[in-house]
Structures are given as C-alpha cells and as structure tokens.
Design a protein around this motif. Structure first.
Motif, PDB file in Angstrom:
ATOM      1  N   SER A  41       0.825  -1.200   0.000  1.00 26.18           N
ATOM      2  CA  SER A  41       0.000   0.000   0.000  1.00 26.18           C
ATOM      3  C   SER A  41       0.866   1.260   0.000  1.00 26.18           C
ATOM      4  N   GLU A  42       0.265   2.359  -0.411  1.00 29.26           N
ATOM      5  CA  GLU A  42       0.926   3.667  -0.311  1.00 29.26           C
ATOM      6  C   GLU A  42       0.753   4.262   1.093  1.00 29.26           C
ATOM      7  N   ALA A  43       0.105   3.539   1.998  1.00 27.35           N
ATOM      8  CA  ALA A  43      -0.170   4.049   3.348  1.00 27.35           C
ATOM      9  C   ALA A  43       1.115   4.430   4.073  1.00 27.35           C
ATOM     10  N   MET A  81       9.226  -0.965  13.612  1.00 30.46           N
ATOM     11  CA  MET A  81       8.536  -0.094  12.667  1.00 30.46           C
ATOM     12  C   MET A  81       9.105   1.308  12.877  1.00 30.46           C
ATOM     13  N   LEU A  82      10.121   1.638  12.114  1.00 39.14           N
ATOM     14  CA  LEU A  82      10.843   2.889  12.334  1.00 39.14           C
ATOM     15  C   LEU A  82      10.278   4.039  11.489  1.00 39.14           C
ATOM     16  N   MET A  83      10.050   3.853  10.227  1.00 43.05           N
ATOM     17  CA  MET A  83       9.374   4.758   9.304  1.00 43.05           C
ATOM     18  C   MET A  83       9.740   6.240   9.459  1.00 43.05           C
ATOM     19  N   MET A  84      10.977   6.557   9.757  1.00 37.94           N
ATOM     20  CA  MET A  84      11.388   7.957   9.851  1.00 37.94           C
ATOM     21  C   MET A  84      11.919   8.461   8.510  1.00 37.94           C
ATOM     22  N   VAL A  85      12.695   7.640   7.827  1.00 34.99           N
ATOM     23  CA  VAL A  85      13.270   8.015   6.533  1.00 34.99           C
ATOM     24  C   VAL A  85      12.390   7.508   5.397  1.00 34.99           C
ATOM     25  N   ASP A  86      11.939   6.282   5.509  1.00 38.87           N
ATOM     26  CA  ASP A  86      11.113   5.636   4.489  1.00 38.87           C
ATOM     27  C   ASP A  86       9.679   5.600   5.016  1.00 38.87           C
ATOM     28  N   PRO A  87       8.788   6.419   4.461  1.00 38.22           N
ATOM     29  CA  PRO A  87       7.486   6.648   5.097  1.00 38.22           C
ATOM     30  C   PRO A  87       6.427   5.569   4.923  1.00 38.22           C
ATOM     31  N   ASN A  88       6.527   4.737   3.891  1.00 35.59           N
ATOM     32  CA  ASN A  88       5.487   3.726   3.703  1.00 35.59           C
ATOM     33  C   ASN A  88       5.585   2.663   4.790  1.00 35.59           C
ATOM     34  N   VAL A  89       4.451   2.060   5.145  1.00 32.91           N
ATOM     35  CA  VAL A  89       4.396   1.097   6.245  1.00 32.91           C
ATOM     36  C   VAL A  89       5.346  -0.068   5.984  1.00 32.91           C
ATOM     37  N   HIS A  90       6.256  -0.272   6.922  1.00 39.01           N
ATOM     38  CA  HIS A  90       7.193  -1.393   6.839  1.00 39.01           C
ATOM     39  C   HIS A  90       7.813  -1.655   8.203  1.00 39.01           C
ATOM     40  N   PHE A  91       8.285  -2.880   8.362  1.00 40.84           N
ATOM     41  CA  PHE A  91       8.985  -3.302   9.572  1.00 40.84           C
ATOM     42  C   PHE A  91      10.378  -3.791   9.182  1.00 40.84           C
TER      43      PHE A  91
END
Length: 146
Positions: A41-43, A81-91
């Motif tokens: 997803s683009e979420a 789940m860090l998502m600070m640099v890469d914004p799409n949902v990922h672990f």
C-alpha cells in the motif's frame, strides 16, 4: 510497488510476495537473515492499511518466523517499525541471537545482543551475497507463501 519497497532493493531482494505484503532481504544485515516486511500500500500510517492486510499479516509473520527459525535458529525476533526516513508502512525484522551465524559464506554477529539491535554495525551485502542469501531464505520459506 511503493518507493520504500524499491529503496530496499525490490525486486532483487524479494524473498516472498503476498497480496498485501512483500518480504525483502535487508541489504544491510545487522544479524544474518534480517528482513524488511513492507506493505504494498501507499499508506504511511499503520492504521490506514486495509483490514485484509491485517488479516494476512498473521500468515506472513508465521512464515517469517518459521523460515528464520530454520535458517538462523534465533533466540528472539524484533519487529521494528521505524518509518522515519522511508514513510510507507514497513517493519525491519531482526532475528536476534548470542554470537554469530553463518550461511552462504557470510558470517554476521549480533553486535547488540542482548540489548537493542546494533543497526549501525550491519554487514552491507554485495550483490553476489544478496543473491545467495535471497536464494537461501527462499529455500526455507513455507510452501504456502503467497
């Protein structure tokens, strides 16, 4: 595929593909077998994923834990789940163990054990090492994967 998935090397790093998720080999290995579990997803917020993604997540995490248990015999597993640099949902999925693990001519020690993973002390994979580890993990992936 979203920008986060491409940044983590898709399609060369692809280990498993599901309807809502991909499992990628993490190009920088803080521990052997470190993965990225990314939503297609683009979420950019976990809560914005469709309900079916959450349902599928149970099967994906079970497959990850089965494959990594066989591959590196981890003692613990960290889902970050860090998502600070890469914004799409990922672990970032980091198998944890005391000491080092080896496969396909690559040895990686868990430099952070028993505390937080030492992400800054990761082994950066060459293309050849990446390809060997992707094949090694795919060979251990449950056959029911999507």
């Amino acid at each position: 595929m979203n920008d986060t998935i491409r940044k983590f090397g898709h399609p060369a790093t692809l280990v498993a593909d599901y309807a809502h998720w991909v499992v990628l080999l993490r190009p920088a290995q803080p521990t052997l077998g470190a993965l990225v579990l990314a939503a297609k997803s683009e979420a950019t917020a976990f809560s914005d994923l469709p309900p079916a993604a959450f349902t599928e997540l149970a099967r994906v995490t079970a497959n990850i834990e089965s494959a990594l248990s066989q591959a590196v015999s981890y003692a613990r597993i960290n889902y970050l789940m860090l998502m600070m640099v890469d914004p799409n949902v990922h672990f970032h999925v980091i198998p944890r163990y005391d000491g080092a693990r080896s496969a396909e001519g690559i040895t990686v020690a868990d430099a952070g054990w028993p505390k937080a993973p030492a992400l800054n002390e990761a082994h950066d994979l060459t293309d050849a090492e990446r390809d060997r580890l992707v094949g090694w993990l795919k060979s251990r992936w449950p056959s029911a994967a999507g």
